[in-house]
Design an enzyme around this catalytic site. Structure first.
Site, mmCIF file in Angstrom:
data_model
loop_
_atom_site.group_PDB
_atom_site.id
_atom_site.type_symbol
_atom_site.label_atom_id
_atom_site.label_comp_id
_atom_site.label_asym_id
_atom_site.label_seq_id
_atom_site.Cartn_x
_atom_site.Cartn_y
_atom_site.Cartn_z
ATOM 1 N N GLU A 45 -27.132 14.117 18.244
ATOM 2 C CA GLU A 45 -26.255 13.937 17.085
ATOM 3 C C GLU A 45 -25.446 12.671 17.320
ATOM 4 O O GLU A 45 -24.680 12.584 18.282
ATOM 5 C CB GLU A 45 -25.334 15.154 16.908
ATOM 6 N N ASP A 63 -11.977 16.578 12.921
ATOM 7 C CA ASP A 63 -12.080 16.323 14.355
ATOM 8 C C ASP A 63 -10.741 16.389 15.066
ATOM 9 O O ASP A 63 -9.707 16.020 14.516
ATOM 10 C CB ASP A 63 -12.711 14.941 14.589
#
Lengths: 268, 409
Positions: free
Chosen positions: A49, A60
């Site tokens: 990824e 995040d």
């Protein structure tokens, strides 16, 4: 069969689970990423990824926020990330690469051009954190007709009805977010994860990767017992951050963690 | 992005957003999966309560007895005379409890939080007005309150920071990115994702994922409903033009929305031009930005060629935001509202002028609306009427203005 499908099928045959590392592209510099991708494959990664840096990474935690800041300071844009995949493909035509990020850089490039370029450079899947299936009417078909998998998140809060709907829109694999929170947050609870993965399995045919909160070989092993894939991000990006001033040290540090995870996951 | 507005037909403005929160090609719900269930829950609850007479009665009661509504529509006679054109009316949201229009919305959302059994509320704030309004309603309902505020804004708005602390809220400094409103919103989203079970996120403007742009608009529309009635009663007709500042755009949509179907009423949304829209140092996405996706909705944004959000600048912390509510983006595209801008200098001049001429000290945000109205008024006839949303009072900005004047307290 797509590269992602093939990978999961082969792993299943060997009774192994997918190790899926995440790194932010261009962190801490553009030249670091492609060699690091190759090294991660060597250390046991099955799918990569590759994070597309964004100025406002809302889902995040601090570790990947800082990675985005470093990558952006180095001048990394979506075009650069696509060029990295093209370069990676010159030395590896087997390992699937999934671009992970936020929708806005894709909006600016244009859906059609992005999908075309993904196909051209050898991107296998795309996971856009802030793009739920409800908003995919336009972008979905563009990926589908080019054989690029659209990967979606399933969360602890996702209802069963939604899981079914997500599974319908998704291909490649489903990414189960193991906890309520941002990336790199507290440790996950393996029993809870196991129960949720079981629920998802009853509603979806796709392989299930689990991410968020996997920090070391032990948690990777535990998750590999219940899921088809183990996604590890912040733990690796921490190593990138620790060695940002001496990029030569990044590859060995990241490889070591991945190799440990691989060994722990493969141990009978 | 296929849904292009059809400009040949007048839309039914009340029918927007559609069932999935779209205003034409704008709006929507672009968030990570963890929040989808919470947004569904909020939408379901809101759609149920919206038409519940008891909920409406509770909301109206609080607006009357706690906020002090209706706010007056004040004819600024001296300023009108000085500008020599249209009559200028000020919708006095500055007289609300806590000093700005923000409280209309926090009252509404706090009622929703109560109905949903949430014990903890979070909010983002720029100028601090929404933070203060959130801390205020949280104190009144005994809810735990955390306010996210950019470090740069904490410096600019020390007074409001202390007010929030006095009210019992925890003010959490945000040190990521540009350390202003957009980063505070990122951080609030991250908190919400982590504490989604017991936490209600009070968004302060008409942005964010559906249903926020809709419900914040509905709560703020009390401004326009009152202004419409007051205009008919006091001026004997509807106004010819409405003027309001636009950051995220909640005070503007609140004033505009009840007038959208009144074709003869022109509308001006005034963005912050900072040092000037051609300098790159501004906060005017509708004037010079382009469509993209941020904070859960598709709208006009200030961004670079790679789709990264760029830093904004405005003397007014409350307008220092790179996006704008999706309904404004739509109203711009279909041409119903004119989006214009005023720079820092023009806003400061209007701040001083209104203070001296009318004895009303406006917030620097509202001063942007005044600055544009100042140019608009002389172009209209003396029998015409302009309603300006005086969205907040300027007490919080005294330190900023003093600093510009070289005075240190």
């Amino acid at each position: 069969m797509s590269r992602i499908e093939t990978t999961f099928a082969q792993l299943k045959e060997k009774q192994r689970k997918a190790l899926i590392p995440y790194i932010t592209a261009g962190d801490p510099g553009l030249e670091v990423t492609v060699p690091l991708m190759h090294a991660m494959v060597k250390a046991g990664a099955d799918v990569i990824e590759l994070g597309v840096p964004f100025s406002d990474p809302m889902a995040d935690g601090p570790v990947i926020q800082k990675a985005c800041e470093r990558a952006l300071a180095a001048g990394t844009g979506l075009r650069d990330v696509l060029a990295m995949v093209r370069e990676f493909r010159r030395g590896d035509d087997r390992t699937p690469v999934v671009l992970m990020g936020y929708l806005n850089p894709v909006e600016i490039m244009g859906y059609e051009r992005f999908a075309e370029t993904c196909q051209e450079v050898g991107v296998d899947g795309v996971l856009l954190v802030d793009l739920p299936p409800e908003e995919c009417d336009e972008i979905g078909p563009l990926f589908k007709e080019r054989g690029i998998d659209l990967i979606f998140l399933v969360a602890p809060t996702t209802t069963e009805a939604r899981i079914a709907r997500i599974a319908e829109a998704a291909s490649g694999y489903l990414y189960y977010v193991s906890l309520k929170g941002v990336t790199g947050a507290a440790s996950l609870n393996v029993e809870e994860v196991a129960a949720r993965v079981e629920t998802i399995r009853n509603l979806a045919q796709l392989p299930i990767g689990v991410g968020f909160g996997i920090k070391d070989a032990q948690s990777a092993r535990a998750v590999s017992r219940v899921a088809d894939g183990v996604v590890v991000g912040s733990a690796l990006v921490n190593q990138v951050a620790a060695h940002a001033d001496e990029p030569m040290a990044i590859t060995p540090a990241v490889s070591e963690i991945l190799a440990d995870m691989r060994a722990a996951m493969d141990k009978p | 992005m296929t849904q292009r507005p059809d400009s040949t037909q007048t839309p039914d403005y009340g029918a927007f957003p559609d069932a999935r929160g779209h205003f034409g090609r704008f709006g929507g719900r672009f968030v990570s999966e963890t929040l989808m269930a919470a947004l569904d829950e909020l939408e379901t609850m809101y759609r149920r309560l919206k038409d519940d007479p008891q909920f409406q009665a509770d909301f109206d009661y609080d607006l009357a007895h706690y906020v002090g509504r209706p706010s007056p529509l004040y004819l600024a006679e001296r300023w009108t005379e000085q500008l020599g054109g249209a009559r200028i009316w000020l919708k006095r949201e500055d007289l609300n409890h806590t000093g700005a229009h923000k409280v209309n919305n926090t009252i509404g959302q706090a009622l929703l939080a109560k109905h949903m059994g949430k014990k903890r509320v979070i909010a983002e704030t720029g100028a601090g007005q929404h933070g203060v309004a959130s801390a205020t309603v949280a104190a009144r309902l005994g809810l735990e309150c955390h306010v996210f505020m950019g470090e740069e804004d904490i410096r600019r708005q020390r007074l409001n920071v202390y007010r929030m602390k006095l009210l019992g809220a925890e003010v959490i400094p945000v040190t990521s990115g540009s350390r202003t409103l957009k980063d505070a919103m990122n951080e609030a989203m991250r908190d919400w994702v982590t504490n989604v079970d017991d936490t209600f996120y009070i968004i302060g403007t008409v942005a964010g994922p559906h249903p926020y742009p809709m419900l914040v608009r509905d709560f703020q529309s009390v401004i326009g409903r009152e202004a419409r009635e007051q205009s008919l009663a006091q001026a004997g007709k509807l106004p010819d033009a409405l003027v309001a500042c636009v950051g995220g755009g909640s005070n503007a949509i609140g004033l505009f929305h009840p007038f959208l179907n009144d074709e003869g009423v022109a509308m001006y949304g005034v963005e912050a031009a900072g040092d000037g829209v051609d300098t790159g140092r501004h906060a005017a996405p509708l004037s010079v930005g382009r469509p993209g996706v941020l904070h859960g909705n598709r709208t006009y944004l200030m961004e670079d060629d790679n789709g990264q959000i760029v830093e904004t600048h405005s003397v007014s912390a409350g307008l220092d935001y790179p996006g704008v509510g999706p309904e404004h983006a739509w109203l711009k595209d279909i041409g119903r509202v004119n989006y214009v801008s005023a720079d820092d200098q023009e806003a400061l001049a209007a701040f001083r002028e209104l203070t001296r001429v009318e004895g009303i000290m406006p917030a620097l945000e509202s001063a942007h609306a005044l600055a544009y109205a100042r140019k608009l008024a002389p172009t209209l006839g003396k029998d015409q009427d302009i309603v300006i949303n005086l969205s907040g009072r300027g007490d919080k900005d005294i330190l900023t203005v003093a600093e510009i004047d070289g005075i240190n307290f």
